[in-house]
Design a protein around this motif. Structure first.
Motif, PDB file in Angstrom:
ATOM      1  N   ALA A  12      -8.429  15.441 -28.977  1.00  0.00           N
ATOM      2  CA  ALA A  12      -8.300  16.825 -28.502  1.00  0.00           C
ATOM      3  C   ALA A  12      -9.500  17.662 -28.941  1.00  0.00           C
ATOM      4  O   ALA A  12     -10.058  18.434 -28.152  1.00  0.00           O
ATOM      5  CB  ALA A  12      -6.999  17.437 -29.013  1.00  0.00           C
ATOM      6  N   VAL A  13      -9.900  17.503 -30.190  1.00  0.00           N
ATOM      7  CA  VAL A  13     -11.023  18.264 -30.733  1.00  0.00           C
ATOM      8  C   VAL A  13     -12.321  17.878 -30.031  1.00  0.00           C
ATOM      9  O   VAL A  13     -13.128  18.742 -29.676  1.00  0.00           O
ATOM     10  CB  VAL A  13     -11.111  18.063 -32.266  1.00  0.00           C
ATOM     11  CG1 VAL A  13     -12.423  18.544 -32.829  1.00  0.00           C
ATOM     12  CG2 VAL A  13      -9.947  18.768 -32.942  1.00  0.00           C
ATOM     13  N   ALA A  63      -6.303  27.870 -41.577  1.00  0.00           N
ATOM     14  CA  ALA A  63      -5.207  27.529 -42.484  1.00  0.00           C
ATOM     15  C   ALA A  63      -4.160  26.670 -41.782  1.00  0.00           C
ATOM     16  O   ALA A  63      -3.654  25.692 -42.356  1.00  0.00           O
ATOM     17  CB  ALA A  63      -4.567  28.798 -43.044  1.00  0.00           C
ATOM     18  N   ARG A  64      -3.824  27.011 -40.543  1.00  0.00           N
ATOM     19  CA  ARG A  64      -2.819  26.235 -39.804  1.00  0.00           C
ATOM     20  C   ARG A  64      -3.325  24.849 -39.458  1.00  0.00           C
ATOM     21  O   ARG A  64      -2.563  23.882 -39.458  1.00  0.00           O
ATOM     22  CB  ARG A  64      -2.382  27.012 -38.567  1.00  0.00           C
ATOM     23  CG  ARG A  64      -1.529  28.218 -38.976  1.00  0.00           C
ATOM     24  CD  ARG A  64      -1.226  29.204 -37.882  1.00  0.00           C
ATOM     25  NE  ARG A  64      -0.751  28.596 -36.671  1.00  0.00           N
ATOM     26  CZ  ARG A  64      -1.125  29.022 -35.451  1.00  0.00           C
ATOM     27  NH1 ARG A  64      -1.971  30.021 -35.319  1.00  0.00           N
ATOM     28  NH2 ARG A  64      -0.643  28.452 -34.382  1.00  0.00           N
ATOM     29  N   ALA A  88      -3.690  17.477 -48.815  1.00  0.00           N
ATOM     30  CA  ALA A  88      -4.305  18.803 -48.674  1.00  0.00           C
ATOM     31  C   ALA A  88      -5.821  18.708 -48.810  1.00  0.00           C
ATOM     32  O   ALA A  88      -6.558  19.314 -48.023  1.00  0.00           O
ATOM     33  CB  ALA A  88      -3.732  19.765 -49.711  1.00  0.00           C
ATOM     34  N   ALA A  89      -6.292  17.933 -49.770  1.00  0.00           N
ATOM     35  CA  ALA A  89      -7.737  17.799 -49.978  1.00  0.00           C
ATOM     36  C   ALA A  89      -8.412  17.114 -48.798  1.00  0.00           C
ATOM     37  O   ALA A  89      -9.463  17.557 -48.324  1.00  0.00           O
ATOM     38  CB  ALA A  89      -8.020  17.035 -51.272  1.00  0.00           C
ATOM     39  N   LEU A  90      -7.812  16.040 -48.301  1.00  0.00           N
ATOM     40  CA  LEU A  90      -8.411  15.317 -47.175  1.00  0.00           C
ATOM     41  C   LEU A  90      -8.374  16.159 -45.904  1.00  0.00           C
ATOM     42  O   LEU A  90      -9.332  16.162 -45.120  1.00  0.00           O
ATOM     43  CB  LEU A  90      -7.703  13.974 -46.963  1.00  0.00           C
ATOM     44  CG  LEU A  90      -8.263  13.071 -45.869  1.00  0.00           C
ATOM     45  CD1 LEU A  90      -9.760  12.797 -46.046  1.00  0.00           C
ATOM     46  CD2 LEU A  90      -7.474  11.758 -45.827  1.00  0.00           C
ATOM     47  N   ALA A  91      -7.306  16.900 -45.709  1.00  0.00           N
ATOM     48  CA  ALA A  91      -7.206  17.767 -44.525  1.00  0.00           C
ATOM     49  C   ALA A  91      -8.271  18.860 -44.570  1.00  0.00           C
ATOM     50  O   ALA A  91      -8.960  19.106 -43.570  1.00  0.00           O
ATOM     51  CB  ALA A  91      -5.814  18.384 -44.442  1.00  0.00           C
ATOM     52  N   GLU A  92      -8.419  19.488 -45.714  1.00  0.00           N
ATOM     53  CA  GLU A  92      -9.424  20.544 -45.858  1.00  0.00           C
ATOM     54  C   GLU A  92     -10.832  19.988 -45.638  1.00  0.00           C
ATOM     55  O   GLU A  92     -11.643  20.589 -44.923  1.00  0.00           O
ATOM     56  CB  GLU A  92      -9.311  21.147 -47.250  1.00  0.00           C
ATOM     57  CG  GLU A  92     -10.213  22.315 -47.504  1.00  0.00           C
ATOM     58  CD  GLU A  92      -9.977  22.874 -48.892  1.00  0.00           C
ATOM     59  OE1 GLU A  92     -10.670  22.437 -49.841  1.00  0.00           O
ATOM     60  OE2 GLU A  92      -9.095  23.743 -49.025  1.00  0.00           O
ATOM     61  N   THR A 132     -11.667  17.348 -43.938  1.00  0.00           N
ATOM     62  CA  THR A 132     -11.820  16.931 -42.540  1.00  0.00           C
ATOM     63  C   THR A 132     -12.131  18.115 -41.638  1.00  0.00           C
ATOM     64  O   THR A 132     -13.065  18.066 -40.825  1.00  0.00           O
ATOM     65  CB  THR A 132     -10.548  16.199 -42.063  1.00  0.00           C
ATOM     66  OG1 THR A 132     -10.358  15.033 -42.879  1.00  0.00           O
ATOM     67  CG2 THR A 132     -10.658  15.793 -40.601  1.00  0.00           C
ATOM     68  N   VAL A 133     -11.368  19.192 -41.770  1.00  0.00           N
ATOM     69  CA  VAL A 133     -11.608  20.377 -40.937  1.00  0.00           C
ATOM     70  C   VAL A 133     -12.987  20.958 -41.251  1.00  0.00           C
ATOM     71  O   VAL A 133     -13.729  21.338 -40.337  1.00  0.00           O
ATOM     72  CB  VAL A 133     -10.483  21.420 -41.103  1.00  0.00           C
ATOM     73  CG1 VAL A 133     -10.826  22.726 -40.384  1.00  0.00           C
ATOM     74  CG2 VAL A 133      -9.165  20.855 -40.576  1.00  0.00           C
ATOM     75  N   ALA A 134     -13.347  20.996 -42.529  1.00  0.00           N
ATOM     76  CA  ALA A 134     -14.674  21.504 -42.906  1.00  0.00           C
ATOM     77  C   ALA A 134     -15.780  20.648 -42.301  1.00  0.00           C
ATOM     78  O   ALA A 134     -16.786  21.176 -41.796  1.00  0.00           O
ATOM     79  CB  ALA A 134     -14.812  21.544 -44.427  1.00  0.00           C
ATOM     80  N   GLN A 135     -15.606  19.345 -42.315  1.00  0.00           N
ATOM     81  CA  GLN A 135     -16.643  18.477 -41.753  1.00  0.00           C
ATOM     82  C   GLN A 135     -16.710  18.574 -40.234  1.00  0.00           C
ATOM     83  O   GLN A 135     -17.796  18.496 -39.658  1.00  0.00           O
ATOM     84  CB  GLN A 135     -16.426  17.037 -42.210  1.00  0.00           C
ATOM     85  CG  GLN A 135     -16.781  16.846 -43.664  1.00  0.00           C
ATOM     86  CD  GLN A 135     -16.682  15.398 -44.115  1.00  0.00           C
ATOM     87  OE1 GLN A 135     -16.719  14.475 -43.311  1.00  0.00           O
ATOM     88  NE2 GLN A 135     -16.550  15.211 -45.408  1.00  0.00           N
ATOM     89  N   ILE A 136     -15.578  18.748 -39.592  1.00  0.00           N
ATOM     90  CA  ILE A 136     -15.588  18.945 -38.132  1.00  0.00           C
ATOM     91  C   ILE A 136     -16.365  20.220 -37.800  1.00  0.00           C
ATOM     92  O   ILE A 136     -17.235  20.220 -36.927  1.00  0.00           O
ATOM     93  CB  ILE A 136     -14.160  19.009 -37.560  1.00  0.00           C
ATOM     94  CG1 ILE A 136     -13.515  17.618 -37.610  1.00  0.00           C
ATOM     95  CG2 ILE A 136     -14.166  19.557 -36.127  1.00  0.00           C
ATOM     96  CD1 ILE A 136     -12.017  17.618 -37.315  1.00  0.00           C
ATOM     97  N   GLN A 137     -16.061  21.302 -38.511  1.00  0.00           N
ATOM     98  CA  GLN A 137     -16.744  22.565 -38.250  1.00  0.00           C
ATOM     99  C   GLN A 137     -18.236  22.457 -38.560  1.00  0.00           C
ATOM    100  O   GLN A 137     -19.071  22.960 -37.809  1.00  0.00           O
ATOM    101  CB  GLN A 137     -16.101  23.690 -39.072  1.00  0.00           C
ATOM    102  CG  GLN A 137     -14.715  24.057 -38.597  1.00  0.00           C
ATOM    103  CD  GLN A 137     -14.720  24.639 -37.199  1.00  0.00           C
ATOM    104  OE1 GLN A 137     -15.527  25.496 -36.862  1.00  0.00           O
ATOM    105  NE2 GLN A 137     -13.820  24.172 -36.364  1.00  0.00           N
TER     106      GLN A 137
END
Length: 183
Positions: free
Chosen positions: A85-86, A120-121, A141-145, A147-152
């Protein structure tokens, strides 16, 4: 003219020029609407236009990313679907993140809650999928954060280098890392 019809053009103006640089002249040209028509459709002016675009983005991400991550089974498939999706949404690194553009611009205070909620969501929904796949709370939580940071970051780098392949490689690396971590 209804709002929904002009939102894609508005989004692209804000992506390209930021909130501050998106003049009514640029918006008018992109939408094909005169200033009077724009104010008729969006009485709150540019701030209302940007808020409507953010609502549209929020709706898309809720439907296509957040809800599937929170509820999709098996969770590994939900995470894989998130990457698909991303990749589609950001046109494989050819489209900047408007929420990120607004987060970094001087107009960010106007949209602080929408920007905070978006990130955050996303992190919370991804962490939930990772927890359901067997990770502990802190590790999820760490892996999710991360992952989103690396995508951005990959979106920004791909755009800065004018190399969309950077985004594709980053997604592939993240996908493999999460697959390995979730078994």
């Amino acid at each position: 003219m209804d709002r929904a019809a002009v939102l894609p053009a508005l989004a692209e103006v804000f992506r390209e020029h930021g909130y501050e640089g998106a003049s009514l002249s640029l918006i008018s040209k992109a939408t094909g609407l005169g200033k009077g028509s724009l104010y008729h459709v969006f009485p709150g002016g540019k701030a209302e236009m940007a808020a409507c675009v953010l609502d549209e983005i929020d709706s898309w991400f809720e439907t296509n990313v957040y809800a599937p991550l929170r509820e999709g089974e098996p969770p590994g498939r939900a995470v894989s679907d998130m990457f698909e999706a991303v990749a589609g949404y950001f046109r494989s690194g050819r489209r900047v993140c408007l929420v990120g553009v607004l987060a970094l611009g001087t107009g960010r205070d106007h949209f602080a809650e929408a920007v905070r909620s978006y990130f955050a969501r996303w992190v919370a929904a991804l962490a939930e999928a990772l927890r359901r796949s067997g990770h502990g709370d802190m590790a999820s939580a760490a892996l999710a954060e991360e992952t989103v940071a690396q995508i951005q970051g990959a979106i920004v780098l791909a755009r800065a280098l004018d190399e969309p392949e950077v985004f594709a490689r980053a997604l592939a690396t993240l996908r493999a890392r999460i697959a390995a971590a979730t078994g």
